[in-house]
Write an enzyme that holds these catalytic residues in place. Sequence first.
Site, PDB file in Angstrom:
ATOM      1  N   HIS A 354       0.792  -1.231   0.000  1.00  0.00           N
ATOM      2  CA  HIS A 354       0.000   0.000   0.000  1.00  0.00           C
ATOM      3  C   HIS A 354       0.818   1.271   0.000  1.00  0.00           C
ATOM      4  O   HIS A 354       0.249   2.360  -0.057  1.00  0.00           O
ATOM      5  CB  HIS A 354      -0.914   0.033   1.229  1.00  0.00           C
ATOM      6  CG  HIS A 354      -2.150  -0.793   1.076  1.00  0.00           C
ATOM      7  ND1 HIS A 354      -3.274  -0.319   0.441  1.00  0.00           N
ATOM      8  CD2 HIS A 354      -2.423  -2.052   1.455  1.00  0.00           C
ATOM      9  CE1 HIS A 354      -4.200  -1.267   0.454  1.00  0.00           C
ATOM     10  NE2 HIS A 354      -3.718  -2.333   1.059  1.00  0.00           N
ATOM     11  N   LYS A 532      -9.731  13.759   3.811  1.00  0.00           N
ATOM     12  CA  LYS A 532      -8.848  12.597   3.884  1.00  0.00           C
ATOM     13  C   LYS A 532      -7.969  12.781   5.112  1.00  0.00           C
ATOM     14  O   LYS A 532      -7.996  13.850   5.738  1.00  0.00           O
ATOM     15  CB  LYS A 532      -7.993  12.493   2.621  1.00  0.00           C
ATOM     16  CG  LYS A 532      -7.381  13.841   2.180  1.00  0.00           C
ATOM     17  CD  LYS A 532      -6.594  13.741   0.882  1.00  0.00           C
ATOM     18  CE  LYS A 532      -7.444  13.748  -0.348  1.00  0.00           C
ATOM     19  NZ  LYS A 532      -7.347  12.540  -1.134  1.00  0.00           N
ATOM     20  N   ARG A 533      -7.180  11.766   5.491  1.00  0.00           N
ATOM     21  CA  ARG A 533      -6.250  11.962   6.605  1.00  0.00           C
ATOM     22  C   ARG A 533      -5.344  13.152   6.314  1.00  0.00           C
ATOM     23  O   ARG A 533      -5.034  13.439   5.150  1.00  0.00           O
ATOM     24  CB  ARG A 533      -5.409  10.698   6.823  1.00  0.00           C
ATOM     25  CG  ARG A 533      -6.166   9.554   7.445  1.00  0.00           C
ATOM     26  CD  ARG A 533      -6.692   9.880   8.825  1.00  0.00           C
ATOM     27  NE  ARG A 533      -5.607   9.909   9.790  1.00  0.00           N
ATOM     28  CZ  ARG A 533      -5.457   9.035  10.773  1.00  0.00           C
ATOM     29  NH1 ARG A 533      -6.345   8.069  10.959  1.00  0.00           N
ATOM     30  NH2 ARG A 533      -4.432   9.115  11.618  1.00  0.00           N
ATOM     31  N   LYS A 538      -0.205  14.741   1.212  1.00  0.00           N
ATOM     32  CA  LYS A 538      -1.531  14.990   0.625  1.00  0.00           C
ATOM     33  C   LYS A 538      -1.745  16.479   0.345  1.00  0.00           C
ATOM     34  O   LYS A 538      -2.682  16.868  -0.359  1.00  0.00           O
ATOM     35  CB  LYS A 538      -2.632  14.441   1.535  1.00  0.00           C
ATOM     36  CG  LYS A 538      -2.653  12.898   1.612  1.00  0.00           C
ATOM     37  CD  LYS A 538      -3.762  12.412   2.547  1.00  0.00           C
ATOM     38  CE  LYS A 538      -3.787  10.907   2.760  1.00  0.00           C
ATOM     39  NZ  LYS A 538      -4.587  10.170   1.763  1.00  0.00           N
TER      40      LYS A 538
HETATM   41  C1  LIG Z   1     -12.513   6.803   1.355  1.00  0.00           C
HETATM   42  C2  LIG Z   1     -12.110   7.214   2.705  1.00  0.00           C
HETATM   43  C3  LIG Z   1     -10.770   7.502   2.985  1.00  0.00           C
HETATM   44  C4  LIG Z   1      -9.684   7.446   1.935  1.00  0.00           C
HETATM   45  O1  LIG Z   1      -9.593   8.712   1.315  1.00  0.00           O
HETATM   46  P1  LIG Z   1      -8.348   9.122   0.384  1.00  0.00           P
HETATM   47  O2  LIG Z   1      -8.768  10.420  -0.208  1.00  0.00           O
HETATM   48  O3  LIG Z   1      -8.202   8.061  -0.649  1.00  0.00           O
HETATM   49  O4  LIG Z   1      -7.156   9.250   1.270  1.00  0.00           O
HETATM   50  C5  LIG Z   1     -10.435   7.910   4.264  1.00  0.00           C
HETATM   51  N1  LIG Z   1     -11.364   8.021   5.234  1.00  0.00           N
HETATM   52  C6  LIG Z   1     -12.670   7.779   4.991  1.00  0.00           C
HETATM   53  C7  LIG Z   1     -13.655   7.958   6.095  1.00  0.00           C
HETATM   54  C8  LIG Z   1     -13.088   7.369   3.732  1.00  0.00           C
HETATM   55  O5  LIG Z   1     -14.385   7.102   3.516  1.00  0.00           O
END
Ligand SMILES: *Cc1c(COP(=O)(O)O)cnc(C)c1O
Length: 688
Positions: A354, A532-533, A538
């Site tokens: 990952h 997102k995190r 990011k």
């Molecule tokens: C889909 C999802 C993520 C992943 O988001 P990315 O933009 O791909 O980092 C993280 N947290 C939650 C709650 C999600 O639904």
Amino acid sequence: MTSLHKPDADQLRQEILRHLKYSLGKDESHATTYDWRMSLSLALRDLVVDPWFASTRQTYKSGAKRVYYLSMEFLIGRLIEDVMTNLRIDDIAKSAIADLGQDYDQVVHDEPDAALGNGGLGRLAACFLDSLSTLGIPAYGYGIRYEHGLFQQRFEDGRQIETAENWLAQKHAWEFERPEVSYRINFGGYVHQSGSKVNWHSAETVLASAYDTPVVGWQGKWANTLRLWAAKPTRIFDLESFNRGNYLAASEPEALARTISRVLYPDDTTETGKELRLKQEYFFTSASIQDLLRRFISEGHPLSSLAEHVAIQLNDTHPAIAGPELVRLLVDEHGMDVDEAIILARNCLGYTNHTLLPEALERWDEALFARILPRHHRLIELIEDWHLSNTDSTVRIIEDGSVKMGELSFIMAHKVNGVSALHTELVKQTLFSDLHGTYPDRIINQTNGITPRRWLYSCNSELSTLITSNLGDQWPNNLDQLAALADFAEDSGFQDAFRAAKANNKRRMAEWIKQRDGIIINPEALFDVQIKRIHEYKRQLMNLLETVALWNEIRDNPNADWTPRLKVFGGKAAPGYVVAKEIIHLVNDVAKRINSDKTTMPHLQVLYPENYNVSMAEILIPATDLSEQISTAGKEASGTGNMKFALNGALTIGTLDGANVEIRDCVGVENFCNYSATLFLLPLGATI
Ligand SMILES: *Cc1c(COP(=O)(O)O)cnc(C)c1O
């Protein structure tokens, strides 16, 4: 596949009342929202049990191969709507709940958001479970039943404050406790060899006890099992200490054991070198391997045919100990020759990589590893010898005093996959270039995905209804059918209906944030969203700088014809990740300043709702106009948030990173249909 028995609204209402009375022990006149939600959930769960049993029976009968998906994280979210969607019973449930005089949204939203994961990796695992059931593939998800999921986030003076999550404070409606299914998990001690027989004399033992949640697929035709392990003591309580009046010491064995499944590690893509973390990983992996081996043996197959019946997929390196553990069981308990066991285990195992981020690659201090898992330490040395003597590779698993879980996973897997085309190329060229040279057919690409049942059908009912009215109702099961929407790109009726759906989703989000936080937003604004995190790669910081630049431009020229814009940020930072927490603080400070500027107020607002989770994503994503996917190119392995937005008709602004590349290829640079047009810019720092 069986056909589902579907009740009508009146029958479902009777079932809800039956559970209210006999499962909850409540009278209608005293029932709370919780009681109604539990009764509805139990009535729905009953409907899943028959297809679940039928699926299991059929798998035993056909002798089909089973998939075992081992994941440290399952970011599940709420299940009530998921089950209703897959059983296609949402309308019936709505009217049954209305007939009972209850508010449907209030009942459904009473369910805690099960957050047994951090972000994308855990959500991927949850989406796979839905897809495996929809595809009718016999499968088990294996993980840990954490008592406390991902921490809850609050802001105080703009700073992130973490508090413990407590989803099990209320009974979990969907699970079945299986006290009769438990395994002994050993730690520590020493290894003793007598002749060819090796004995591991462990120092500590806990029990892994199973809890099963059925996971039903589209139209209720198939259901698989999510089996989560809880740690329990082998001896509940030391009566001798208790009788001597030493009450604390009496409950020590219980407290010690339970620590293992107490909390989810909140680190996102950073490695934690904690002893407890290693114990968690071995705990759930060993229980899962023992369980699948028991099932396999009970079916009477010869051990040598294991790989024909069992596929074990490792979600990242967290369950990497599965390789040595399977070898241990085959050799120490079933008397198999070591080399034969290594090859057999490898033929069963697949490994998903990952990340390329060096700080996220798991390595354990060798001394610690050997202390906690002495037998596995020896076996890893044997695996390494086997690898070195059967190839001309010089890649080691144990090096410079650390045990490298990436190399272990690679060597012990017959397939290794990256999670987007770009990421897979980088895995081949950088992270595992040497091993790729030795095993050129091993690395494959398997781009991440999302379940369209949750991430379109269920969370965006208005757009789903529009799609169904044009394409029929098979698309949730066969997403390629959406390509036919291209025919409607120029259809003004479709365009109007599409815009109306988006506008309603934006109003729904405005209503949600008003109810939740008392914040008023303009539903006519352009919703520009990055959720997102929080991580440096990011680049939330770059998005924030762009926000400030826009604010300055508006201040310089407040009477220009600005499109009103709502900048939305959402996400948690790992509690120990100082820079990410500083970014959160800065976003909140900037938001405060911008939101109080009377001049720019009509044109620009910044929103950062606390505690981003799956349920919040389900409200924000359908309302989004512009999806921010601006990671430093080469760092985001795939991303899945990007897919959720594209599926809900947002424009993407993004770097050519991870699955963004494939999304662009799919929707076409020139935008093959106007509801999922994709705009790509290459911001500063993009290298690809
Ligand atoms: C889909 C999802 C993520 C992943 O988001 P990315 O933009 O791909 O980092 C993280 N947290 C939650 C709650 C999600 O639904």
